[in-house]
Design a protein around this motif. Structure first.
Motif, PDB file in Angstrom:
ATOM      1  N   GLN A  51       0.811  -1.218   0.000  1.00  0.00           N
ATOM      2  CA  GLN A  51       0.000   0.000   0.000  1.00  0.00           C
ATOM      3  C   GLN A  51       0.852   1.280   0.000  1.00  0.00           C
ATOM      4  O   GLN A  51       0.384   2.331  -0.447  1.00  0.00           O
ATOM      5  N   ASN A  52       2.092   1.190   0.509  1.00  0.00           N
ATOM      6  CA  ASN A  52       2.855   2.421   0.749  1.00  0.00           C
ATOM      7  C   ASN A  52       4.216   2.502   0.059  1.00  0.00           C
ATOM      8  O   ASN A  52       4.919   3.503   0.229  1.00  0.00           O
ATOM      9  N   ASN A  53       4.584   1.467  -0.689  1.00  0.00           N
ATOM     10  CA  ASN A  53       5.924   1.465  -1.263  1.00  0.00           C
ATOM     11  C   ASN A  53       5.866   1.135  -2.755  1.00  0.00           C
ATOM     12  O   ASN A  53       5.610  -0.018  -3.136  1.00  0.00           O
ATOM     13  N   SER A  54       6.099   2.141  -3.592  1.00  0.00           N
ATOM     14  CA  SER A  54       5.965   1.946  -5.050  1.00  0.00           C
ATOM     15  C   SER A  54       7.014   0.963  -5.577  1.00  0.00           C
ATOM     16  O   SER A  54       6.756   0.222  -6.523  1.00  0.00           O
ATOM     17  N   PHE A  55       8.217   0.963  -4.976  1.00  0.00           N
ATOM     18  CA  PHE A  55       9.270   0.022  -5.360  1.00  0.00           C
ATOM     19  C   PHE A  55       8.784  -1.420  -5.160  1.00  0.00           C
ATOM     20  O   PHE A  55       8.938  -2.274  -6.042  1.00  0.00           O
ATOM     21  N   TYR A  56       8.160  -1.695  -4.007  1.00  0.00           N
ATOM     22  CA  TYR A  56       7.684  -3.060  -3.725  1.00  0.00           C
ATOM     23  C   TYR A  56       6.446  -3.394  -4.564  1.00  0.00           C
ATOM     24  O   TYR A  56       6.295  -4.529  -5.019  1.00  0.00           O
ATOM     25  N   GLN A  57       5.581  -2.407  -4.804  1.00  0.00           N
ATOM     26  CA  GLN A  57       4.407  -2.629  -5.664  1.00  0.00           C
ATOM     27  C   GLN A  57       4.854  -3.077  -7.060  1.00  0.00           C
ATOM     28  O   GLN A  57       4.314  -4.022  -7.643  1.00  0.00           O
ATOM     29  N   GLU A  58       5.871  -2.392  -7.575  1.00  0.00           N
ATOM     30  CA  GLU A  58       6.395  -2.696  -8.919  1.00  0.00           C
ATOM     31  C   GLU A  58       7.056  -4.077  -8.937  1.00  0.00           C
ATOM     32  O   GLU A  58       6.896  -4.840  -9.894  1.00  0.00           O
ATOM     33  N   LEU A  59       7.790  -4.402  -7.871  1.00  0.00           N
ATOM     34  CA  LEU A  59       8.479  -5.690  -7.793  1.00  0.00           C
ATOM     35  C   LEU A  59       7.494  -6.859  -7.765  1.00  0.00           C
ATOM     36  O   LEU A  59       7.698  -7.875  -8.424  1.00  0.00           O
ATOM     37  N   THR A  60       6.412  -6.703  -7.012  1.00  0.00           N
ATOM     38  CA  THR A  60       5.458  -7.818  -6.823  1.00  0.00           C
ATOM     39  C   THR A  60       4.358  -7.849  -7.873  1.00  0.00           C
ATOM     40  O   THR A  60       3.825  -8.916  -8.178  1.00  0.00           O
ATOM     41  N   ASN A  61       4.000  -6.661  -8.381  1.00  0.00           N
ATOM     42  CA  ASN A  61       2.861  -6.533  -9.292  1.00  0.00           C
ATOM     43  C   ASN A  61       1.584  -7.069  -8.644  1.00  0.00           C
ATOM     44  O   ASN A  61       0.746  -7.688  -9.298  1.00  0.00           O
ATOM     45  N   LEU A  62       1.452  -6.840  -7.345  1.00  0.00           N
ATOM     46  CA  LEU A  62       0.265  -7.292  -6.597  1.00  0.00           C
ATOM     47  C   LEU A  62      -0.439  -6.091  -5.977  1.00  0.00           C
ATOM     48  O   LEU A  62       0.178  -5.083  -5.668  1.00  0.00           O
ATOM     49  N   LYS A  63      -1.763  -6.248  -5.764  1.00  0.00           N
ATOM     50  CA  LYS A  63      -2.517  -5.198  -5.085  1.00  0.00           C
ATOM     51  C   LYS A  63      -2.740  -5.540  -3.619  1.00  0.00           C
ATOM     52  O   LYS A  63      -2.853  -4.656  -2.778  1.00  0.00           O
ATOM     53  N   SER A  64      -2.828  -6.844  -3.324  1.00  0.00           N
ATOM     54  CA  SER A  64      -3.013  -7.257  -1.927  1.00  0.00           C
ATOM     55  C   SER A  64      -2.314  -8.591  -1.688  1.00  0.00           C
ATOM     56  O   SER A  64      -2.044  -9.346  -2.626  1.00  0.00           O
ATOM     57  N   PHE A  65      -2.049  -8.866  -0.430  1.00  0.00           N
ATOM     58  CA  PHE A  65      -1.325 -10.074  -0.037  1.00  0.00           C
ATOM     59  C   PHE A  65      -2.277 -11.260   0.066  1.00  0.00           C
ATOM     60  O   PHE A  65      -3.311 -11.194   0.712  1.00  0.00           O
ATOM     61  N   GLU A  66      -1.909 -12.373  -0.615  1.00  0.00           N
ATOM     62  CA  GLU A  66      -2.734 -13.580  -0.539  1.00  0.00           C
ATOM     63  C   GLU A  66      -1.914 -14.801  -0.134  1.00  0.00           C
ATOM     64  O   GLU A  66      -2.256 -15.489   0.817  1.00  0.00           O
ATOM     65  N   ASN A  67      -0.829 -15.064  -0.865  1.00  0.00           N
ATOM     66  CA  ASN A  67      -0.074 -16.297  -0.630  1.00  0.00           C
ATOM     67  C   ASN A  67       1.408 -15.962  -0.429  1.00  0.00           C
ATOM     68  O   ASN A  67       2.054 -15.424  -1.330  1.00  0.00           O
ATOM     69  N   TRP A  68       1.928 -16.288   0.752  1.00  0.00           N
ATOM     70  CA  TRP A  68       3.329 -15.983   1.079  1.00  0.00           C
ATOM     71  C   TRP A  68       4.300 -16.578   0.057  1.00  0.00           C
ATOM     72  O   TRP A  68       5.222 -15.914  -0.403  1.00  0.00           O
ATOM     73  N   ASN A  69       4.096 -17.835  -0.308  1.00  0.00           N
ATOM     74  CA  ASN A  69       5.041 -18.530  -1.193  1.00  0.00           C
ATOM     75  C   ASN A  69       5.040 -17.989  -2.624  1.00  0.00           C
ATOM     76  O   ASN A  69       5.925 -18.314  -3.407  1.00  0.00           O
ATOM     77  N   ASN A  70       4.037 -17.173  -2.962  1.00  0.00           N
ATOM     78  CA  ASN A  70       3.999 -16.576  -4.299  1.00  0.00           C
ATOM     79  C   ASN A  70       4.698 -15.210  -4.351  1.00  0.00           C
ATOM     80  O   ASN A  70       4.833 -14.621  -5.419  1.00  0.00           O
ATOM     81  N   LEU A  71       5.117 -14.732  -3.187  1.00  0.00           N
ATOM     82  CA  LEU A  71       5.815 -13.439  -3.168  1.00  0.00           C
ATOM     83  C   LEU A  71       7.187 -13.586  -3.830  1.00  0.00           C
ATOM     84  O   LEU A  71       7.852 -14.612  -3.659  1.00  0.00           O
ATOM     85  N   PRO A  72       7.633 -12.574  -4.582  1.00  0.00           N
ATOM     86  CA  PRO A  72       8.940 -12.682  -5.247  1.00  0.00           C
ATOM     87  C   PRO A  72      10.086 -12.672  -4.241  1.00  0.00           C
ATOM     88  O   PRO A  72       9.937 -12.193  -3.116  1.00  0.00           O
TER      89      PRO A  72
END
Length: 436
Positions: A51-72
């Motif tokens: 929600q607050n970090n554009s660098f992490y938003q761009e890295l993950t390409n996610l809007k919300s957290f669902e599955n830990w193991n799918n995080l980059p």
């Protein structure tokens, strides 16, 4: 004694009282309570950065957290961009703790921690050193570290030493004449503990061995020695404990994260599970079970200024099979992923294997002070060493035979005697380096 160390943290904007209180609560959790705490913290820190970090938003390409193991998996190359582009909303270089990594992994970068996260880092350090009756507010530290040589950097570091109740032994010149000076300080000052880079402290112990001196006999106030930043081999630990006459504790940390693991009074390398979540992953980013060797990937559970979520620190290790979520035990730290030797047969081997095999032979001689190994070509290695006399042919043959036995035949070695070995600007010694 007046709690100068805690006060200096508080004055600099790092709320150490609050951090110590929170840390105590986490430590007191039961295994089941900790499991709930961990899942909540993981979700909380990911959602915050989404929600607050554009660098992490761009890295993950996610809007919300669902599955830990799918995080980059975040790696050091991802972080090779200006800090300002990586900070969360509401944070700037003026309201966070900013520092830079040593670059020992080959990928130095500037990082940030929010002030509360940095206070928790110190609370974690204070808690673990407390296992050995060390109090940062009153215990006097003999510090074996590098120091900036420029005027302002030098003065700043000396002032920090004063606030932290420590005396610094600069480690850029480690000759016997310098060690004689060190020895005089131990005779006149009431040190409670030694802390610093492994290789420098081991060299000092070898100097004491040569003079047949046990350090605690001349400095009876000493309680413990904590080594950090470089590999501690078992035979070096035995030497240190013998020549210092005190327990030797192995520490593993990273400036951008926290203290990662600290040897507890039972001799186990206990992971810091209060502020970090440590995973061991395979080459496909799958989580490995306890007991299996893989990449060490770490999440900082509290740092809101900068995301360190599933961060590949560049090390390889194993968690003990008896680990639990609340009390993971680091069974072995094998080395850095970029310290892998590539051999003509196609085999890959941790560079420290060369160092370890060579070390056992070279040190029989007693004349070699220290050495490093560099891989110059696929089949060619350079061994730079500091010694009173040249290595003889018998030692060279023994080293080549041992490496042929443990690794493979047909490798070429060049032995280069030097007066001193190259250290980083912080004084670290890199024991193996691949130049491929």
């Amino acid at each position: 004694m007046f709690p100068l160390f805690d006060l200096s943290l508080q004055i600099n904007g790092f709320p150490i009282k609050k951090a110590k209180t929170e840390l105590r609560k986490i430590v007191a959790l039961s295994e089941k309570e900790y499991e709930i705490f961990l899942e909540n913290k993981k979700a909380e820190i990911v959602n915050f950065h989404l929600q607050n970090n554009s660098f992490y938003q761009e890295l993950t390409n996610l809007k919300s957290f669902e599955n830990w193991n799918n995080l980059p998996i975040l790696n050091k190359q991802n972080l090779q961009k200006p800090l300002q582009e990586r900070l969360s909303k509401g944070y700037s270089s003026k309201n966070v703790y900013v520092n830079k990594t040593s670059g020992s992994s080959g990928d130095p970068f500037v990082f940030a921690k929010d002030n509360y996260s940095h206070a928790l880092t110190w609370a974690s350090n204070i808690y673990r050193f407390g296992w050995f009756n060390i109090d940062f507010n009153s215990s006097y530290q003999a510090r074996f570290y590098g120091i900036p040589l420029d005027f302002m950097g030098h003065k700043k570091e000396r002032f920090k030493d004063f606030l932290s109740h420590r005396f610094r032994f600069p480690i850029f010149d480690l000759s016997d004449a310098i060690f004689e000076g060190f020895l005089q300080k131990f005779k006149t000052k009431k040190f409670d503990y030694i802390n610093g880079y492994t290789s420098s402290i081991v060299l000092f112990a070898k100097f004491l061995q040569k003079k047949n001196i046990v350090l605690k006999a001349i400095c009876p106030t000493l309680k413990v020695c904590v080594v950090t930043s470089e590999m501690l081999f078992e035979d070096d630990k035995i030497l240190l404990e013998k020549q210092f006459g005190i327990p030797v504790v192995n520490e593993y940390g990273a400036s951008e994260l926290d203290l990662i693991a600290f040897e507890n009074p039972e001799g186990k390398w206990q992971i810091n599970s209060e502020t970090l979540f440590v995973e061991i992953l395979d080459d496909d980013n799958k989580v490995l079970p306890y007991g299996k060797e893989g990449r060490i990937v770490i999440t900082s559970l509290f740092n809101k200024a900068h995301p360190f979520i599933r961060y590949d620190i560049g090390d390889i290790g194993i968690l003990n099979e008896k680990s639990t979520l609340k009390k993971p035990i680091l069974q072995q730290l094998i080395g850095r992923t970029n310290d892998i030797a590539l051999l003509p047969s196609g085999k890959k081997s941790p560079g420290l294997t060369f160092y370890y095999v060579t070390k056992s032979i070279i040190e029989d001689d007693g004349n070699i002070k220290e050495f490093v190994i560099k891989q110059a070509k696929i089949d060619t290695f350079e061994i730079e060493y500091v010694s009173e006399t040249e290595l003889n042919l018998a030692h060279i043959n023994k080293i080549e035979e041992a490496i042929a036995l443990y690794l493979e035949k047909g490798l070429t070695f060049t032995f280069i005697r030097k007066n001193t070995l190259e250290r980083s600007n912080r004084g670290k010694l890199k024991q193996f380096k691949s130049m491929l």
